[in-house]
Design a protein around this motif. Structure first.
Motif, mmCIF file in Angstrom:
data_model
loop_
_atom_site.group_PDB
_atom_site.id
_atom_site.type_symbol
_atom_site.label_atom_id
_atom_site.label_comp_id
_atom_site.label_asym_id
_atom_site.label_seq_id
_atom_site.Cartn_x
_atom_site.Cartn_y
_atom_site.Cartn_z
ATOM 1 N N PHE A 98 0.830 -1.205 0.000
ATOM 2 C CA PHE A 98 0.000 0.000 0.000
ATOM 3 C C PHE A 98 0.868 1.260 0.000
ATOM 4 O O PHE A 98 0.515 2.274 -0.599
ATOM 5 N N VAL A 99 2.008 1.186 0.662
ATOM 6 C CA VAL A 99 2.903 2.345 0.724
ATOM 7 C C VAL A 99 3.573 2.590 -0.623
ATOM 8 O O VAL A 99 3.645 3.730 -1.105
ATOM 9 N N SER A 100 4.058 1.515 -1.244
ATOM 10 C CA SER A 100 4.839 1.669 -2.476
ATOM 11 C C SER A 100 3.986 1.650 -3.737
ATOM 12 O O SER A 100 4.386 2.181 -4.771
ATOM 13 N N GLY A 101 2.812 1.008 -3.660
ATOM 14 C CA GLY A 101 1.959 0.918 -4.835
ATOM 15 C C GLY A 101 2.350 -0.186 -5.788
ATOM 16 O O GLY A 101 1.731 -0.372 -6.832
ATOM 17 N N SER A 102 3.380 -0.930 -5.440
ATOM 18 C CA SER A 102 3.840 -2.032 -6.283
ATOM 19 C C SER A 102 4.554 -3.050 -5.409
ATOM 20 O O SER A 102 5.159 -2.695 -4.390
ATOM 21 N N LEU A 163 6.086 -19.426 -3.652
ATOM 22 C CA LEU A 163 5.166 -18.501 -2.989
ATOM 23 C C LEU A 163 3.707 -18.871 -3.227
ATOM 24 O O LEU A 163 2.829 -18.457 -2.465
ATOM 25 N N LEU A 164 3.451 -19.630 -4.276
ATOM 26 C CA LEU A 164 2.075 -20.006 -4.606
ATOM 27 C C LEU A 164 1.608 -21.239 -3.842
ATOM 28 O O LEU A 164 0.423 -21.580 -3.888
ATOM 29 N N LEU A 165 2.531 -21.912 -3.158
ATOM 30 C CA LEU A 165 2.150 -23.107 -2.410
ATOM 31 C C LEU A 165 1.325 -22.723 -1.189
ATOM 32 O O LEU A 165 1.593 -21.709 -0.543
ATOM 33 N N PRO A 166 0.318 -23.525 -0.839
ATOM 34 C CA PRO A 166 -0.591 -23.176 0.266
ATOM 35 C C PRO A 166 -0.018 -23.517 1.638
ATOM 36 O O PRO A 166 -0.595 -24.289 2.396
ATOM 37 N N ILE A 230 16.527 -21.547 -20.585
ATOM 38 C CA ILE A 230 16.342 -21.669 -19.132
ATOM 39 C C ILE A 230 16.129 -20.293 -18.507
ATOM 40 O O ILE A 230 15.260 -20.119 -17.635
ATOM 41 N N ILE A 231 16.890 -19.307 -18.947
ATOM 42 C CA ILE A 231 16.723 -17.944 -18.426
ATOM 43 C C ILE A 231 15.309 -17.443 -18.703
ATOM 44 O O ILE A 231 14.658 -16.851 -17.831
ATOM 45 N N ALA A 232 14.823 -17.695 -19.916
ATOM 46 C CA ALA A 232 13.470 -17.261 -20.277
ATOM 47 C C ALA A 232 12.420 -17.961 -19.415
ATOM 48 O O ALA A 232 11.467 -17.331 -18.933
ATOM 49 N N ILE A 233 12.601 -19.261 -19.196
ATOM 50 C CA ILE A 233 11.651 -20.019 -18.367
ATOM 51 C C ILE A 233 11.679 -19.513 -16.927
ATOM 52 O O ILE A 233 10.629 -19.311 -16.302
ATOM 53 N N TYR A 234 12.880 -19.305 -16.385
ATOM 54 C CA TYR A 234 13.006 -18.777 -15.024
ATOM 55 C C TYR A 234 12.277 -17.439 -14.893
ATOM 56 O O TYR A 234 11.556 -17.194 -13.916
ATOM 57 N N ALA A 235 12.505 -16.565 -15.875
ATOM 58 C CA ALA A 235 11.919 -15.225 -15.816
ATOM 59 C C ALA A 235 10.398 -15.279 -15.905
ATOM 60 O O ALA A 235 9.691 -14.609 -15.138
ATOM 61 N N ILE A 236 9.887 -16.082 -16.819
ATOM 62 C CA ILE A 236 8.431 -16.178 -16.999
ATOM 63 C C ILE A 236 7.764 -16.751 -15.750
ATOM 64 O O ILE A 236 6.779 -16.200 -15.236
ATOM 65 N N SER A 241 4.536 -15.891 -11.090
ATOM 66 C CA SER A 241 4.306 -16.361 -9.718
ATOM 67 C C SER A 241 4.273 -15.203 -8.731
ATOM 68 O O SER A 241 3.380 -15.118 -7.880
ATOM 69 N N TYR A 242 5.234 -14.302 -8.839
ATOM 70 C CA TYR A 242 5.296 -13.187 -7.887
ATOM 71 C C TYR A 242 4.132 -12.223 -8.090
ATOM 72 O O TYR A 242 3.621 -11.640 -7.133
ATOM 73 N N GLN A 243 3.721 -12.077 -9.328
ATOM 74 C CA GLN A 243 2.633 -11.152 -9.624
ATOM 75 C C GLN A 243 1.295 -11.674 -9.101
ATOM 76 O O GLN A 243 0.390 -10.887 -8.803
#
Length: 253
Positions: A98-102, A163-166, A230-236, A241-243
């Protein structure tokens, strides 16, 4: 708001969060000891076992690569992934959002702090290994430093799928340990199956080893192509996931 102004504001947010994560890192500096403890003990055992044998720089690379990779992966998991879950479970992450907006300034700041830490860890470990095996290579030391700077943010990004694991942080500690050991055991396995080969290539330990080989000049078209994929897969995987991971703890087990 101009582009320059927007970039400046984003950098200011990253700088503010960097101070927070730097403070947290100093509070948890015992992690530095534990992250280095296993590689140093294992290398000491191996070094004393082969004390009478001479070690060339090439053989030294083979000996230390898995443990350099372990240090990078362990720091990414503990310092970034589990730290993110901890701040989420404590309710801080949503407040910071909320403070940073992102959510990205928080991630970027933590990765920046942990990158500095893991570079120091790998310098200490590499120098220790060189002293133990009585083989010093400035080229290898510089390659390890560059490797860490390049690979660590990518590994940290890739681990965002966790991070997506419950689960909450306390439940993930055992999973994290198992993951680190399991990936280490799978390192170096060969397979003629294309799908299995790609899965093996996704192993962060394997990615780190391939990256180091490239940095040391062992470049081929196939190795470079696999590296880029591999770099592309890691990035995607990391960005998606983080988003999409929940910033608020909903009492998951």
């Amino acid at each position: 708001m101009t582009l320059v102004g927007g970039v400046g504001m984003s950098l200011q947010k990253v700088r503010c969060f960097t101070k927070f994560y730097l403070h947290q890192t100093f509070l948890n500096r015992i992690n530095l000891v534990f992250t280095l403890l296993f590689p140093i003990i294992w290398t000491l055992y191996q070094g004393l076992s082969h004390r009478s044998q001479s070690f060339s720089p090439e053989r030294l690379i083979t000996a230390i690569v898995p443990l350099v990779a372990y240090i990078i992966a362990a720091t990414a998991l503990d310092g970034v992934t589990l730290a993110t879950i901890a701040t989420r479970d404590d309710g801080f992450l949503k407040s910071y959002f909320f403070v940073s907006g992102s959510r990205w300034p928080m991630f970027s700041a933590n990765v920046l702090v942990q990158t500095v830490l893991v570079v120091l860890e790998n310098i200490i470990y590499t120098l220790f290994s060189m002293a133990l095996y009585q083989t010093f290579s400035l080229r290898l030391l510089l390659a390890v430093i560059l490797l860490t700077i390049v690979a660590f943010p990518l590994i940290s990004l890739f681990f965002n799928w966790i991070l997506l694991l419950p689960f909450q942080q306390n439940s993930l500690s055992a999973l994290g340990t198992s993951l680190l050991i399991g990936l280490l055991m799978l390192y170096g396995i060969d397979s003629s199956n294309p799908l299995l080969s790609m899965l093996i290539a996704l192993n962060p330990y394997q990615f780190i080893a391939n990256t180091l080989r490239i940095l040391l000049g062992d470049i081929s078209l196939q190795r470079s192509a696999v590296e880029l994929i591999i770099i592309a897969i890691y990035a995607i995987i990391g960005v998606i996931s983080y988003q999409h991971f929940n910033l608020q703890n909903r009492g998951r087990a």
